[in-house]
Design an enzyme around this catalytic site. Structure first.
Site, PDB file in Angstrom:
ATOM      1  N   ASP A 198       0.775  -1.125  -0.061  1.00  0.00           N
ATOM      2  CA  ASP A 198      -0.104  -0.020   0.251  1.00  0.00           C
ATOM      3  C   ASP A 198       0.803   1.271   0.182  1.00  0.00           C
ATOM      4  O   ASP A 198       1.866   1.182   0.442  1.00  0.00           O
ATOM      5  CB  ASP A 198      -0.855  -0.022   1.346  1.00  0.00           C
ATOM      6  CG  ASP A 198      -2.050  -0.936   1.261  1.00  0.00           C
ATOM      7  OD1 ASP A 198      -2.319  -1.383   0.215  1.00  0.00           O
ATOM      8  OD2 ASP A 198      -2.446  -1.298   2.324  1.00  0.00           O
TER       9      ASP A 198
ATOM     10  N   ARG B  76      -1.356  -0.465  -8.617  1.00  0.00           N
ATOM     11  CA  ARG B  76      -2.619  -0.166  -8.246  1.00  0.00           C
ATOM     12  C   ARG B  76      -2.691   1.338  -8.253  1.00  0.00           C
ATOM     13  O   ARG B  76      -2.044   1.961  -7.349  1.00  0.00           O
ATOM     14  CB  ARG B  76      -3.069  -0.677  -6.880  1.00  0.00           C
ATOM     15  CG  ARG B  76      -4.221  -0.086  -6.474  1.00  0.00           C
ATOM     16  CD  ARG B  76      -4.711  -0.219  -4.854  1.00  0.00           C
ATOM     17  NE  ARG B  76      -4.645  -1.510  -4.352  1.00  0.00           N
ATOM     18  CZ  ARG B  76      -4.319  -1.869  -3.142  1.00  0.00           C
ATOM     19  NH1 ARG B  76      -3.732  -1.004  -2.416  1.00  0.00           N
ATOM     20  NH2 ARG B  76      -4.376  -3.152  -2.779  1.00  0.00           N
TER      21      ARG B  76
HETATM   22  P1  FDA Z   1     -13.918   9.562  -5.163  1.00  0.00           P
HETATM   23  O1  FDA Z   1     -13.655   9.931  -3.585  1.00  0.00           O
HETATM   24  O2  FDA Z   1     -13.867  10.560  -6.145  1.00  0.00           O
HETATM   25  O3  FDA Z   1     -15.524   8.856  -4.963  1.00  0.00           O
HETATM   26  C1  FDA Z   1     -16.293   8.482  -6.446  1.00  0.00           C
HETATM   27  C2  FDA Z   1     -17.362   7.931  -5.476  1.00  0.00           C
HETATM   28  O4  FDA Z   1     -17.150   6.728  -5.082  1.00  0.00           O
HETATM   29  C3  FDA Z   1     -18.285   9.037  -4.686  1.00  0.00           C
HETATM   30  O5  FDA Z   1     -19.239   9.736  -5.323  1.00  0.00           O
HETATM   31  C4  FDA Z   1     -18.942   7.798  -4.019  1.00  0.00           C
HETATM   32  O6  FDA Z   1     -20.232   7.644  -4.546  1.00  0.00           O
HETATM   33  C5  FDA Z   1     -18.043   6.613  -3.827  1.00  0.00           C
HETATM   34  N1  FDA Z   1     -17.278   6.518  -2.675  1.00  0.00           N
HETATM   35  C6  FDA Z   1     -15.903   6.871  -2.648  1.00  0.00           C
HETATM   36  N2  FDA Z   1     -15.445   6.363  -1.400  1.00  0.00           N
HETATM   37  C7  FDA Z   1     -16.560   6.261  -0.609  1.00  0.00           C
HETATM   38  C8  FDA Z   1     -16.591   5.688   0.889  1.00  0.00           C
HETATM   39  N3  FDA Z   1     -15.752   5.740   1.570  1.00  0.00           N
HETATM   40  N4  FDA Z   1     -17.914   5.387   1.168  1.00  0.00           N
HETATM   41  C9  FDA Z   1     -19.011   5.413  -0.004  1.00  0.00           C
HETATM   42  N5  FDA Z   1     -18.748   5.673  -1.045  1.00  0.00           N
HETATM   43  C10 FDA Z   1     -17.584   5.984  -1.465  1.00  0.00           C
HETATM   44  N6  FDA Z   1      -5.465   5.335  -0.833  1.00  0.00           N
HETATM   45  C11 FDA Z   1      -4.083   5.424  -0.502  1.00  0.00           C
HETATM   46  O7  FDA Z   1      -3.711   6.709  -0.212  1.00  0.00           O
HETATM   47  N7  FDA Z   1      -3.051   4.352  -0.462  1.00  0.00           N
HETATM   48  C12 FDA Z   1      -3.638   3.189  -0.826  1.00  0.00           C
HETATM   49  O8  FDA Z   1      -2.862   2.229  -0.732  1.00  0.00           O
HETATM   50  C13 FDA Z   1      -4.961   2.938  -1.099  1.00  0.00           C
HETATM   51  N8  FDA Z   1      -5.367   1.768  -1.672  1.00  0.00           N
HETATM   52  C14 FDA Z   1      -6.739   1.488  -1.988  1.00  0.00           C
HETATM   53  C15 FDA Z   1      -7.020   0.288  -2.581  1.00  0.00           C
HETATM   54  C16 FDA Z   1      -8.213   0.043  -3.007  1.00  0.00           C
HETATM   55  C17 FDA Z   1      -8.895  -1.218  -3.602  1.00  0.00           C
HETATM   56  C18 FDA Z   1      -9.127   1.279  -3.088  1.00  0.00           C
HETATM   57  C19 FDA Z   1     -10.448   1.095  -3.937  1.00  0.00           C
HETATM   58  C20 FDA Z   1      -8.653   2.453  -2.709  1.00  0.00           C
HETATM   59  C21 FDA Z   1      -7.455   2.486  -2.068  1.00  0.00           C
HETATM   60  N9  FDA Z   1      -6.972   3.727  -1.545  1.00  0.00           N
HETATM   61  C22 FDA Z   1      -5.811   3.936  -1.137  1.00  0.00           C
HETATM   62  C23 FDA Z   1      -8.251   4.730  -1.319  1.00  0.00           C
HETATM   63  C24 FDA Z   1      -8.208   5.978  -2.345  1.00  0.00           C
HETATM   64  O9  FDA Z   1      -6.886   6.680  -2.440  1.00  0.00           O
HETATM   65  C25 FDA Z   1      -9.576   6.693  -2.082  1.00  0.00           C
HETATM   66  O10 FDA Z   1      -9.344   7.478  -0.855  1.00  0.00           O
HETATM   67  C26 FDA Z   1     -10.758   6.040  -2.380  1.00  0.00           C
HETATM   68  O11 FDA Z   1     -10.808   5.073  -3.049  1.00  0.00           O
HETATM   69  C27 FDA Z   1     -11.975   6.911  -2.616  1.00  0.00           C
HETATM   70  O12 FDA Z   1     -11.642   7.572  -3.806  1.00  0.00           O
HETATM   71  P2  FDA Z   1     -12.403   6.885  -5.365  1.00  0.00           P
HETATM   72  O13 FDA Z   1     -11.421   6.914  -6.129  1.00  0.00           O
HETATM   73  O14 FDA Z   1     -13.360   6.028  -5.060  1.00  0.00           O
HETATM   74  O15 FDA Z   1     -13.204   8.457  -5.794  1.00  0.00           O
END
Ligand code: FDA
Length: 308
Positions: A130, A182
């Site tokens: 991560d 990732r």
């Molecule tokens: P964004 O925040 O723009 O959200 C898009 C949409 O997704 C929202 O409108 C909502 O509908 C939905 N959504 C997003 N988060 C949600 C929540 N918590 N609850 C409900 N709905 C939600 N970060 C990091 O710094 N280091 C890492 O190693 C990782 N590893 C990692 C692994 C995996 C498999 C994932 C999916 C994510 C991570 N992250 C991470 C977290 C990542 O950086 C980020 O904070 C979250 O995925 C939220 O961002 P989105 O890309 O989903 O977009």
């Protein structure tokens, strides 16, 4: 403002000590965390697998403060690998280098990471490192690129965060090296000196990095719940003849389960990040910071369950 407050609280151990004993907070956590034990997490993985979804198991926990704690986190990572093999789970693992002692020195951390990777290679299970806050980015990438990847090219990969200005360069280099990436947006509180302050810029960078990884990377993981970016990924893949087995989507446990299933039905590979363990507080606070509406949503569910 609320996001910054929640991220600030995520870093306060005294608040965690208070919250861990609180039943309501534990209920809140159960939406995003698959319990406190490996047994509960393994059951969550079995349920996901039954729905056609792979998993990445993550033992929650961040910086350790001494070598004994780092050794113990290393032993636990190995136990998780053994459990994946014993139960024939469709899962790999994710881990943080600060759990393995990055703050205690690169040599300690690299030694622990190699111990995990030796077992992972023997069992043929992939290990994702991560990415943590920006103070660790360079050290994490150096360790993966120079110390771990050369010995374990098929079994280790890393994470890139699109909110960092540096990420375009990192993605190009990692793609050239053939290291699995990732791609996520980034979950920590970062200053404008290192990260885009505006969400629109983070999303734009994500789209560009995703395209580079799909076209030049090795089996990239597109980790987002952002539907627009997911659709764009599908379009780029199909217009370049990139088949569904050359990349995977990843999402977090408990987030957008509808979309996870929809992508599986559309023939995509989907992996869900399954965190578990007693150290769930900072993780929960980062999830709430991403979408403060979750607080009302989950509280509403807790109240409804209480009334039933
Ligand atoms: P964004 O925040 O723009 O959200 C898009 C949409 O997704 C929202 O409108 C909502 O509908 C939905 N959504 C997003 N988060 C949600 C929540 N918590 N609850 C409900 N709905 C939600 N970060 C990091 O710094 N280091 C890492 O190693 C990782 N590893 C990692 C692994 C995996 C498999 C994932 C999916 C994510 C991570 N992250 C991470 C977290 C990542 O950086 C980020 O904070 C979250 O995925 C939220 O961002 P989105 O890309 O989903 O977009």
């Amino acid at each position: 403002m609320l996001r910054a407050g929640l991220l600030y609280l995520s870093e306060q151990p005294s608040v965690f000590r208070f919250v861990r004993k609180n039943g309501l907070a534990r209920k809140l956590a159960s939406r995003f965390v698959a319990g406190e034990t490996l047994d509960t997490a393994a059951q969550a993985v079995k349920d996901l697998n039954a729905a056609g979804i792979s998993a990445s198991l993550d033992l929650l926990g961040e910086s350790v403060t001494n070598e004994a704690e780092a050794r113990s986190a290393t032993d636990t990572a190995i136990q998780i690998l053994e459990r994946i093999a014993a139960d024939r789970l469709d899962a790999n693992i994710s881990m943080k280098l600060t759990q393995l002692g990055l703050d205690l020195g690169t040599a300690t951390c690299a030694g622990n990471a190699r111990r995990v990777l030796e077992r992972a290679r023997a069992l043929d299970i992939f290990v994702r490192i991560d990415m943590e806050a920006s103070a660790y980015t360079q050290r994490t990438l150096d360790l993966v690129e120079k110390e771990l990847f050369p010995g374990f090219p098929k079994h280790v990969g890393v994470v890139v965060q699109s909110y960092l200005y540096r990420s375009a360069e990192d993605v190009r280099r990692l793609a050239d090296l053939g290291i699995r990436v990732r791609l996520c947006k980034g979950a920590y509180k970062e200053p404008p000196a290192v990260a885009f302050p505006a969400k629109a810029d983070v999303d734009k960078a994500y789209g560009e990095l995703m395209e580079t990884l799909l076209l030049k990377g090795t089996y990239p993981a597109i980790a987002t719940h952002d539907e627009a970016l997911i659709e764009r990924t599908r379009r780029v893949a199909s217009s370049h003849g990139i088949s569904n087995d050359r990349f995977e989507f990843q999402m977090l446990y408990g987030v957008r389960r509808d979309l996870q299933l929809r992508l599986v039905r559309a023939g995509h590979r989907m992996r869900v990040y399954v965190p578990f363990g007693t150290q769930w507080y900072p993780y929960l606070m980062r999830r709430l910071a991403e979408r403060p509406a979750n607080i009302a949503f989950i509280l509403g569910n807790v109240v409804k369950e209480g009334l039933r």
